[in-house]
Design a protein around this motif. Structure first.
Motif, PDB file in Angstrom:
ATOM      1  N   GLU A  35       2.070 -13.151  -7.202  1.00 20.92           N
ATOM      2  CA  GLU A  35       1.111 -12.323  -6.482  1.00 20.92           C
ATOM      3  C   GLU A  35      -0.129 -12.185  -7.353  1.00 20.92           C
ATOM      4  OE1 GLU A  35       2.974  -8.604  -5.553  1.00 20.92           O
ATOM      5  OE2 GLU A  35       2.472  -7.728  -7.478  1.00 20.92           O
ATOM      6  N   THR A  36      -1.266 -12.125  -6.693  1.00 16.26           N
ATOM      7  CA  THR A  36      -2.524 -11.974  -7.411  1.00 16.26           C
ATOM      8  C   THR A  36      -3.340 -10.870  -6.763  1.00 16.26           C
ATOM      9  OG1 THR A  36      -4.522 -13.106  -8.198  1.00 16.26           O
ATOM     10  CG2 THR A  36      -3.679 -13.804  -6.071  1.00 16.26           C
ATOM     11  N   VAL A  37      -3.986 -10.085  -7.599  1.00 14.35           N
ATOM     12  CA  VAL A  37      -4.914  -9.062  -7.129  1.00 14.35           C
ATOM     13  C   VAL A  37      -6.299  -9.463  -7.613  1.00 14.35           C
ATOM     14  CG1 VAL A  37      -5.598  -6.640  -7.238  1.00 14.35           C
ATOM     15  CG2 VAL A  37      -3.182  -7.254  -7.195  1.00 14.35           C
ATOM     16  N   MET A  38      -7.242  -9.502  -6.686  1.00 11.87           N
ATOM     17  CA  MET A  38      -8.626  -9.827  -7.012  1.00 11.87           C
ATOM     18  C   MET A  38      -9.479  -8.597  -6.748  1.00 11.87           C
ATOM     19  SD  MET A  38      -8.692 -13.437  -4.941  1.00 11.87           S
ATOM     20  CE  MET A  38      -7.582 -12.912  -3.644  1.00 11.87           C
ATOM     21  N   GLU A  52       1.730 -16.657   1.401  1.00 13.76           N
ATOM     22  CA  GLU A  52       2.729 -15.933   2.183  1.00 13.76           C
ATOM     23  C   GLU A  52       2.132 -14.725   2.892  1.00 13.76           C
ATOM     24  OE1 GLU A  52       5.724 -15.223  -0.745  1.00 13.76           O
ATOM     25  OE2 GLU A  52       6.204 -17.359  -0.867  1.00 13.76           O
ATOM     26  N   SER A  53       1.244 -13.994   2.215  1.00 14.39           N
ATOM     27  CA  SER A  53       0.599 -12.847   2.854  1.00 14.39           C
ATOM     28  C   SER A  53      -0.694 -12.517   2.131  1.00 14.39           C
ATOM     29  CB  SER A  53       1.519 -11.625   2.864  1.00 14.39           C
ATOM     30  OG  SER A  53       1.724 -11.164   1.553  1.00 14.39           O
ATOM     31  N   VAL A  54      -1.626 -11.950   2.884  1.00 10.83           N
ATOM     32  CA  VAL A  54      -2.899 -11.480   2.339  1.00 10.83           C
ATOM     33  C   VAL A  54      -3.065 -10.029   2.766  1.00 10.83           C
ATOM     34  CG1 VAL A  54      -5.393 -11.784   2.327  1.00 10.83           C
ATOM     35  CG2 VAL A  54      -3.915 -13.782   2.497  1.00 10.83           C
ATOM     36  N   ASP A  55      -3.209  -9.140   1.791  1.00 11.70           N
ATOM     37  CA  ASP A  55      -3.352  -7.713   2.057  1.00 11.70           C
ATOM     38  C   ASP A  55      -4.733  -7.277   1.583  1.00 11.70           C
ATOM     39  OD1 ASP A  55      -2.850  -5.144   2.775  1.00 11.70           O
ATOM     40  OD2 ASP A  55      -1.358  -4.741   1.228  1.00 11.70           O
ATOM     41  N   ASP A  56      -5.606  -6.983   2.527  1.00  6.12           N
ATOM     42  CA  ASP A  56      -6.981  -6.594   2.230  1.00  6.12           C
ATOM     43  C   ASP A  56      -7.022  -5.077   2.048  1.00  6.12           C
ATOM     44  OD1 ASP A  56      -9.711  -6.170   2.174  1.00  6.12           O
ATOM     45  OD2 ASP A  56     -10.112  -7.693   3.686  1.00  6.12           O
ATOM     46  N   TRP A  57      -7.145  -4.619   0.794  1.00  3.63           N
ATOM     47  CA  TRP A  57      -7.147  -3.187   0.511  1.00  3.63           C
ATOM     48  C   TRP A  57      -8.519  -2.563   0.728  1.00  3.63           C
ATOM     49  CZ3 TRP A  57      -4.141  -3.116  -4.771  1.00  3.63           C
ATOM     50  CH2 TRP A  57      -2.810  -3.466  -4.533  1.00  3.63           C
ATOM     51  N   GLY A  58      -9.549  -3.369   0.755  1.00  5.39           N
ATOM     52  CA  GLY A  58     -10.888  -2.858   0.995  1.00  5.39           C
ATOM     53  C   GLY A  58     -11.545  -2.268  -0.249  1.00  5.39           C
ATOM     54  N   LYS A  59     -12.589  -1.476  -0.008  1.00  9.97           N
ATOM     55  CA  LYS A  59     -13.370  -0.896  -1.099  1.00  9.97           C
ATOM     56  C   LYS A  59     -12.670   0.340  -1.642  1.00  9.97           C
ATOM     57  CE  LYS A  59     -18.001   0.880  -2.008  1.00  9.97           C
ATOM     58  NZ  LYS A  59     -19.298   1.196  -1.417  1.00  9.97           N
ATOM     59  N   ARG A  60     -12.480   0.349  -2.963  1.00 10.70           N
ATOM     60  CA  ARG A  60     -11.818   1.475  -3.632  1.00 10.70           C
ATOM     61  C   ARG A  60     -12.529   1.797  -4.930  1.00 10.70           C
ATOM     62  NH1 ARG A  60      -5.544   1.762  -2.570  1.00 10.70           N
ATOM     63  NH2 ARG A  60      -5.567   1.054  -0.436  1.00 10.70           N
ATOM     64  N   LEU A  74      -5.017  -8.380  -2.234  1.00 13.06           N
ATOM     65  CA  LEU A  74      -3.734  -8.793  -2.792  1.00 13.06           C
ATOM     66  C   LEU A  74      -3.237 -10.000  -2.017  1.00 13.06           C
ATOM     67  CD1 LEU A  74      -1.090  -8.150  -4.512  1.00 13.06           C
ATOM     68  CD2 LEU A  74      -0.321  -6.965  -2.464  1.00 13.06           C
ATOM     69  N   VAL A  75      -2.841 -11.060  -2.731  1.00 11.80           N
ATOM     70  CA  VAL A  75      -2.315 -12.270  -2.093  1.00 11.80           C
ATOM     71  C   VAL A  75      -0.958 -12.595  -2.705  1.00 11.80           C
ATOM     72  CG1 VAL A  75      -2.697 -14.725  -1.633  1.00 11.80           C
ATOM     73  CG2 VAL A  75      -4.651 -13.170  -1.717  1.00 11.80           C
ATOM     74  N   ASN A  76       0.052 -12.744  -1.854  1.00 13.03           N
ATOM     75  CA  ASN A  76       1.363 -13.219  -2.278  1.00 13.03           C
ATOM     76  C   ASN A  76       1.440 -14.697  -1.935  1.00 13.03           C
ATOM     77  OD1 ASN A  76       2.864 -10.788  -3.167  1.00 13.03           O
ATOM     78  ND2 ASN A  76       2.321 -10.096  -1.113  1.00 13.03           N
ATOM     79  N   PHE A  77       1.896 -15.497  -2.896  1.00 14.75           N
ATOM     80  CA  PHE A  77       1.953 -16.943  -2.663  1.00 14.75           C
ATOM     81  C   PHE A  77       3.050 -17.573  -3.508  1.00 14.75           C
ATOM     82  CE2 PHE A  77      -0.885 -16.263  -6.209  1.00 14.75           C
ATOM     83  CZ  PHE A  77      -0.717 -17.347  -7.055  1.00 14.75           C
TER      84      PHE A  77
END
Length: 94
Positions: A5-8, A37-45, A61-64
């Motif tokens: 998993e990667t967080v950008m 596998e999945s892309v989770d867009d957390w938005g502006k924080r 967040l991207v799971n791959f």
């Protein structure tokens, strides 16, 4: 193939269209070298601490899954891409 998993964290100083273009660029790069596998867009924080005088970031967040040598290349691309404040790649337990 291993799971990762990667967080950008992208800069909010760039336009929203540019941020979405960067997200697509990295999703395509990962898909070309593995399976998204999945892309989770957390938005502006809010950031925990200022980075380059910025207090907010755009999180994704991207799971791959991919071969074990690809995360080093992905990290290299993160580091040379303008607009990326921080990134993290973690191997997941199966």
């Amino acid at each position: 193939m291993k799971k990762y998993e990667t967080v950008m964290v992208f800069s909010t100083a760039i336009a929203e269209e540019e941020t979405q273009a960067l997200v697509e660029k990295f999703k395509n790069l990962i898909a070309k070298n593995g399976t998204v596998e999945s892309v989770d867009d957390w938005g502006k924080r809010r950031l925990a601490y200022p980075i380059n005088d910025e207090n907010d970031g755009y999180y994704v967040l991207v799971n791959f899954s991919c071969e074990p040598d690809f995360p080093a290349e992905l990290d290299r691309v993160y580091k040379i891409t303008d607009g990326v404040l921080r990134s993290l790649i973690v191997a997941k337990d199966e």
